[in-house]
Scaffold this motif. Structure first.
Motif, PDB file in Angstrom:
ATOM      1  N   PHE A  37      -3.896   9.164   0.980  1.00  0.00           N
ATOM      2  CA  PHE A  37      -3.666   9.205   2.425  1.00  0.00           C
ATOM      3  C   PHE A  37      -2.228   9.588   2.798  1.00  0.00           C
ATOM      4  O   PHE A  37      -1.863   9.541   3.962  1.00  0.00           O
ATOM      5  N   GLY A  38      -1.432   9.970   1.808  1.00  0.00           N
ATOM      6  CA  GLY A  38      -0.075  10.431   2.083  1.00  0.00           C
ATOM      7  C   GLY A  38       0.955   9.314   2.042  1.00  0.00           C
ATOM      8  O   GLY A  38       0.658   8.167   1.709  1.00  0.00           O
ATOM      9  N   VAL A  39       2.191   9.655   2.385  1.00  0.00           N
ATOM     10  CA  VAL A  39       3.277   8.670   2.419  1.00  0.00           C
ATOM     11  C   VAL A  39       3.287   8.076   3.828  1.00  0.00           C
ATOM     12  O   VAL A  39       3.987   8.549   4.721  1.00  0.00           O
ATOM     13  N   GLY A  40       2.462   7.051   4.011  1.00  0.00           N
ATOM     14  CA  GLY A  40       2.296   6.439   5.322  1.00  0.00           C
ATOM     15  C   GLY A  40       2.619   4.960   5.309  1.00  0.00           C
ATOM     16  O   GLY A  40       3.489   4.501   4.558  1.00  0.00           O
ATOM     17  N   ASP A  41       1.888   4.191   6.117  1.00  0.00           N
ATOM     18  CA  ASP A  41       2.179   2.767   6.288  1.00  0.00           C
ATOM     19  C   ASP A  41       2.059   1.978   4.983  1.00  0.00           C
ATOM     20  O   ASP A  41       2.843   1.061   4.741  1.00  0.00           O
ATOM     21  N   TYR A  42       1.073   2.311   4.184  1.00  0.00           N
ATOM     22  CA  TYR A  42       0.890   1.570   2.938  1.00  0.00           C
ATOM     23  C   TYR A  42       2.052   1.774   1.987  1.00  0.00           C
ATOM     24  O   TYR A  42       2.588   0.819   1.405  1.00  0.00           O
ATOM     25  N   ALA A 203      -8.788   0.565  -4.754  1.00  0.00           N
ATOM     26  CA  ALA A 203      -7.669   0.364  -3.823  1.00  0.00           C
ATOM     27  C   ALA A 203      -7.584  -1.072  -3.332  1.00  0.00           C
ATOM     28  O   ALA A 203      -7.168  -1.320  -2.208  1.00  0.00           O
ATOM     29  N   PHE A 204      -7.926  -2.024  -4.201  1.00  0.00           N
ATOM     30  CA  PHE A 204      -7.948  -3.430  -3.796  1.00  0.00           C
ATOM     31  C   PHE A 204      -6.581  -3.958  -3.377  1.00  0.00           C
ATOM     32  O   PHE A 204      -6.474  -4.934  -2.644  1.00  0.00           O
ATOM     33  N   HIS A 205      -5.511  -3.290  -3.815  1.00  0.00           N
ATOM     34  CA  HIS A 205      -4.174  -3.753  -3.460  1.00  0.00           C
ATOM     35  C   HIS A 205      -3.742  -3.351  -2.052  1.00  0.00           C
ATOM     36  O   HIS A 205      -2.793  -3.914  -1.511  1.00  0.00           O
ATOM     37  N   ASN A 206      -4.431  -2.423  -1.433  1.00  0.00           N
ATOM     38  CA  ASN A 206      -3.964  -1.811  -0.179  1.00  0.00           C
ATOM     39  C   ASN A 206      -4.149  -2.739   1.017  1.00  0.00           C
ATOM     40  O   ASN A 206      -5.195  -2.738   1.673  1.00  0.00           O
ATOM     41  N   PHE A 212     -10.535  -1.561   2.142  1.00  0.00           N
ATOM     42  CA  PHE A 212     -10.285  -1.646   0.709  1.00  0.00           C
ATOM     43  C   PHE A 212      -9.737  -2.997   0.251  1.00  0.00           C
ATOM     44  O   PHE A 212     -10.064  -3.456  -0.845  1.00  0.00           O
ATOM     45  N   HIS A 213      -8.880  -3.615   1.039  1.00  0.00           N
ATOM     46  CA  HIS A 213      -8.056  -4.727   0.576  1.00  0.00           C
ATOM     47  C   HIS A 213      -8.876  -5.934   0.137  1.00  0.00           C
ATOM     48  O   HIS A 213      -9.795  -6.369   0.821  1.00  0.00           O
ATOM     49  N   GLN A 214      -8.502  -6.454  -1.033  1.00  0.00           N
ATOM     50  CA  GLN A 214      -9.077  -7.692  -1.543  1.00  0.00           C
ATOM     51  C   GLN A 214      -7.907  -8.591  -1.941  1.00  0.00           C
ATOM     52  O   GLN A 214      -7.271  -8.377  -2.978  1.00  0.00           O
ATOM     53  N   PRO A 215      -7.588  -9.586  -1.127  1.00  0.00           N
ATOM     54  CA  PRO A 215      -6.354 -10.364  -1.311  1.00  0.00           C
ATOM     55  C   PRO A 215      -6.199 -11.016  -2.684  1.00  0.00           C
ATOM     56  O   PRO A 215      -5.093 -11.006  -3.241  1.00  0.00           O
TER      57      PRO A 215
END
Length: 236
Positions: A37-42, A203-206, A212-215
């Motif tokens: 997704f590029g160099v963005g918020d994540y 992408a569980f870390h995102n 995607f996110h899985q804390p």
């Protein structure tokens, strides 16, 4: 956290290198390699975590040959556009760009001590390829769920830098048998650490992407990453 943009020049053009500085203004360097997704918020969020640990962080614009400084939100709508970028990415020239970005990072006046690389997804593959071609320039590499690592295992013998791999055991984009292939290719190597979060999807870390996110697997994997960096790329 202070941020600025540097320029990396290569024989056929130039591209952006986004740089974040830690509070004390200097430290070891980490080349942060974007996901699709590029160099963005994540990437900015990960840079914030790394600068808090004392690292100088630099993220190159890897899609510059397709569209400069492109980034989009993490959503189902944007998945197709991001996938199109990856499908048109130049895998011959891209690693050259990445090594040029590494050299630019190493030359920044704020970088003191060693230099490492950390990549996610698309960037996880590129981090592995960088380790295979430029181990002598690196002190540590972390690769999160690189979807093409298993396709390039003929390069495994070229990786001499300490490297830590992370995968999700429930990743629909990287079958568990491909993860096992990577693990077998590096089995018994003192410079390699391999971690699978069996409950982790892709992408569980995102943490900027609810889709995607899985804390829990994210927290476990990041704790392992911090420990690895503290040992292999210490901040004085």
């Amino acid at each position: 956290m202070t941020k600025r943009t540097e320029t990396v020049r290569v024989p056929d053009g130039e591209f952006s290198l986004h740089v974040w500085l830690p509070e004390k203004g200097a430290g070891p360097g980490i080349l942060l390699i974007q996901e699709i997704f590029g160099v963005g918020d994540y990437m900015a969020a990960v840079a914030e975590d790394l600068t808090a640990l004392g690292y100088v962080v630099a993220a190159p614009d890897m899609f510059w040959r397709l569209e400069r400084d492109w980034s989009v939100e993490h959503s189902e709508t944007m998945m197709a556009e991001a996938g199109d970028k990856v499908s048109r990415f130049d895998w011959a020239k891209g690693p050259d760009d990445l090594e040029a970005a590494l050299d630019r990072l190493r030359g920044l006046p704020e970088v003191s001590g060693g230099v490492g690389a950390l990549g996610f997804c698309f960037g996880g593959t590129l981090a592995f390829l960088l380790a295979a071609r430029a181990s002598a320039k690196l002190d540590a590499v972390v690769s999160f769920y690189g979807s093409r690592v298993s396709d390039s295992l003929d390069r495994a013998g070229d990786v001499t830098v300490p490297i830590q791999f992370h995968f999700g055991g429930s990743d629909p984009f990287i079958p568990r048998d491909e993860v096992a292939e990577v693990e077998r290719a590096f089995a018994g190597r003192d410079n390699v650490e391999f971690h699978v979060q069996e409950d982790g999807g892709h992408a569980f870390h995102n943490r900027t992407a609810p889709m995607f996110h899985q804390p829990e697997p994210a927290a476990r994997a990041w704790a392992l990453t911090e420990d690895f960096l503290a040992r292999r790329l210490p901040v004085s």
